[in-house]
Design an enzyme around this catalytic site. Sequence first.
Site, PDB file in Angstrom:
ATOM      1  N   GLY A 163       0.815  -1.212   0.000  1.00  0.00           N
ATOM      2  CA  GLY A 163       0.000   0.000   0.000  1.00  0.00           C
ATOM      3  C   GLY A 163       0.848   1.260   0.000  1.00  0.00           C
ATOM      4  N   ASP A 219      -2.721   6.967   2.527  1.00  0.00           N
ATOM      5  CA  ASP A 219      -2.069   7.902   1.601  1.00  0.00           C
ATOM      6  C   ASP A 219      -0.826   7.364   0.891  1.00  0.00           C
ATOM      7  OD1 ASP A 219      -0.303   7.857   3.706  1.00  0.00           O
ATOM      8  OD2 ASP A 219      -0.696   9.926   4.357  1.00  0.00           O
ATOM      9  N   ASP A 266       1.782 -10.974   6.797  1.00  0.00           N
ATOM     10  CA  ASP A 266       2.229 -10.120   5.687  1.00  0.00           C
ATOM     11  C   ASP A 266       3.567  -9.459   6.021  1.00  0.00           C
ATOM     12  OD1 ASP A 266       0.255  -8.860   7.539  1.00  0.00           O
ATOM     13  OD2 ASP A 266       0.920  -7.026   6.571  1.00  0.00           O
ATOM     14  N   ASN A 267       3.998  -9.606   7.257  1.00  0.00           N
ATOM     15  CA  ASN A 267       5.303  -9.060   7.653  1.00  0.00           C
ATOM     16  C   ASN A 267       6.321 -10.168   7.889  1.00  0.00           C
ATOM     17  OD1 ASN A 267       4.351  -6.446   7.463  1.00  0.00           O
ATOM     18  ND2 ASN A 267       3.846  -6.279   9.620  1.00  0.00           N
ATOM     19  N   ASP A 310       9.814  -5.002   7.559  1.00  0.00           N
ATOM     20  CA  ASP A 310       8.800  -4.034   7.986  1.00  0.00           C
ATOM     21  C   ASP A 310       9.015  -3.555   9.411  1.00  0.00           C
ATOM     22  OD1 ASP A 310       7.664  -3.912   5.561  1.00  0.00           O
ATOM     23  OD2 ASP A 310       5.693  -4.653   6.134  1.00  0.00           O
TER      24      ASP A 310
HETATM   25  P1  AMP Z   1       2.144  -2.769   8.155  1.00  0.00           P
HETATM   26  O1  AMP Z   1       1.426  -3.253   9.371  1.00  0.00           O
HETATM   27  O2  AMP Z   1       2.803  -1.435   8.300  1.00  0.00           O
HETATM   28  O3  AMP Z   1       3.080  -3.785   7.612  1.00  0.00           O
HETATM   29  O4  AMP Z   1       1.011  -2.493   7.032  1.00  0.00           O
HETATM   30  C1  AMP Z   1      -0.073  -3.344   6.799  1.00  0.00           C
HETATM   31  C2  AMP Z   1      -0.725  -2.984   5.485  1.00  0.00           C
HETATM   32  O5  AMP Z   1      -1.145  -1.631   5.468  1.00  0.00           O
HETATM   33  C3  AMP Z   1       0.161  -3.162   4.260  1.00  0.00           C
HETATM   34  O6  AMP Z   1      -0.630  -3.606   3.198  1.00  0.00           O
HETATM   35  C4  AMP Z   1       0.665  -1.761   4.024  1.00  0.00           C
HETATM   36  O7  AMP Z   1       1.044  -1.560   2.694  1.00  0.00           O
HETATM   37  C5  AMP Z   1      -0.556  -0.926   4.384  1.00  0.00           C
HETATM   38  N1  AMP Z   1      -0.200   0.433   4.803  1.00  0.00           N
HETATM   39  C6  AMP Z   1       0.388   0.826   5.952  1.00  0.00           C
HETATM   40  N2  AMP Z   1       0.543   2.169   5.989  1.00  0.00           N
HETATM   41  C7  AMP Z   1       0.037   2.650   4.824  1.00  0.00           C
HETATM   42  C8  AMP Z   1      -0.100   3.951   4.251  1.00  0.00           C
HETATM   43  N3  AMP Z   1       0.323   5.056   4.884  1.00  0.00           N
HETATM   44  N4  AMP Z   1      -0.660   4.033   3.026  1.00  0.00           N
HETATM   45  C9  AMP Z   1      -1.099   2.951   2.379  1.00  0.00           C
HETATM   46  N5  AMP Z   1      -1.008   1.706   2.860  1.00  0.00           N
HETATM   47  C10 AMP Z   1      -0.455   1.540   4.068  1.00  0.00           C
HETATM   48 MG    MG Z   2       3.799  -4.710   6.316  1.00  0.00          MG
END
Ligand code: AMP
Ligand code: MG
Length: 522
Positions: free
Chosen positions: A104, A136, A271-272, A281
């Site tokens: 994302g 965003d 996913d991490n 991540d």
């Molecule tokens: P994370 O827990 O940070 O690994 O993120 C989990 C999911 O949320 C993943 O699919 C990331 O790409 C998405 N994600 C986290 N922060 C953002 C952001 N600011 N904009 C878009 N997608 C995000």
């Molecule tokens: Mg992630």
Amino acid sequence: MGKIQQLKIADTFTKQLPADPVETNHQRQVSEACYSFVNPTPPKNPTLVHVSNEMAKLLEVDSTDSTQFLSLVTGQKNFEGMRPYAMCYGGHQFGNWAGQLGDGRAINIAEVETKAGNWFLQLKGAGRTPYSRGADGLAVLRSSIREYLMSEAMFHLGVPTTRALSLSLTGDEVLRDVLYNGNAAYEKGAVVCRTAPSFVRFGNFEIFAARKDHVNLKRLADYTIQSNYSHLGEPCKAVYLQFFEEVAVRSRKMVVDWQRVGFVHGVMNTDNMSILGLTIDYGPYGWLENYDPGWTPNTTDNQHKRYRFGNQPSVVLWNLTQLANALYPLIEDVPALEKILDNFKVEYQKEYQAMMLAKIGLYDMQLDDANLIQQLTENLRKTETDMTLFFRNLTKFEIDAPLDHIAIIQLDSYCASNEFDNMTFNWKTWLNEYATRLKNDATSIDDRHAKMNAINPKYVLRNYMAHLAIEAADKGDYSVIDELYQLLKQPYAEQRNNEKWFAKRPKWADEKVGCSMLSCSS
Ligand code: AMP
Ligand code: MG
């Protein structure tokens, strides 16, 4: 070193795996595809904050031409042969299937061929993708500094990890509500260019399995085996099983290392979890300071503490079970998969015990050693002893005067005074037992100390240290980033001039946001 224009682009991922046929950048469910082509959003006014010259060298990227380099690592322009894309994956978040997630806010800009194999360059925080799910696609300076410094620090600690090439400011402002309390404010936007030989996660397999798309599940498994596990041979049922087994071994070794150095990931969703067993991540991670297996730095996980320090090995196993489920259609052998998962528990225990024993300078496991380790961790927990300081200072232990070590442990700073006498007694008991155990060990003192200092880091990135770097960088002073970057390149070296970083977290940092607890807001 090659010029940026001469980067050898090896687009195996995009050539060998199916693309999303839609190329417009709007949010959607993407099926039967491993990725979607999407360009980074060009930053308004990018500036370079820090470069890992070591990584630049390894990737054969010329970082001396700063204009070109900056354009590359901030997504300002695509160089010849580059076709950026975001990957499609799903995941289990906090124990529940979350469906499609995907990159994302990460965009792969290139896969480069180097003498050290193929490496992917990925920009974190370069704008929206089809997977942004209403967010965003951006990252703020604070979280980018943390990822940049930490991934390189982990590498130098000898922990498998993705790495970082550069940290840049975008010149854009990003709105964030750090405490999730309705007080959103603008922060500086930033981009980390991170790198790895693969950014495939457990979740990339899970999404196909969940959608019963076994054709693409097989394609992704074949590609991963041929690219990153080629020593296993041509993909077939037996090889898929070996592949799973090796992912399990690598993930186990990664988490043993986390427990060794006191790293708490904070968001161990599937996913991490990297398919290469790399730490990936860096979000609300933290360092164990006071030894507390129940601690998590992630405020979002405060209630259940699923991802607490002491639970990380179990969570890796749980995540591997999800991967086993996802790969099942290719393997179709439940007992064989269960055997690997059961073996994880047994092998983890052995490796953990051996690792903890090595931390205290003992190498040939004896009958009572499990007890010695258990008593030690119990004492550390109860007296809230700083993990890094304790293990590093253990080379000062005098075999003939074990109780002198009480002063080094600084038991006197232990706050729960009603327990003080008990704990002094418990520590004295342990120190005496440890002395007896050392007397029966053949390792020479010099040898022992050298080995202990090679696995017990002296310098780790405590949250307050990252916080100091962030505060200075917010004011335009990047010197602390560089100071910590240089310090953490040699975490096991004495570095006498840097002793100020070999100390407990200062009092001012105890309750400060970003110094002990962190939110996911990044
Ligand atoms: P994370 O827990 O940070 O690994 O993120 C989990 C999911 O949320 C993943 O699919 C990331 O790409 C998405 N994600 C986290 N922060 C953002 C952001 N600011 N904009 C878009 N997608 C995000
Ligand atoms: Mg992630």
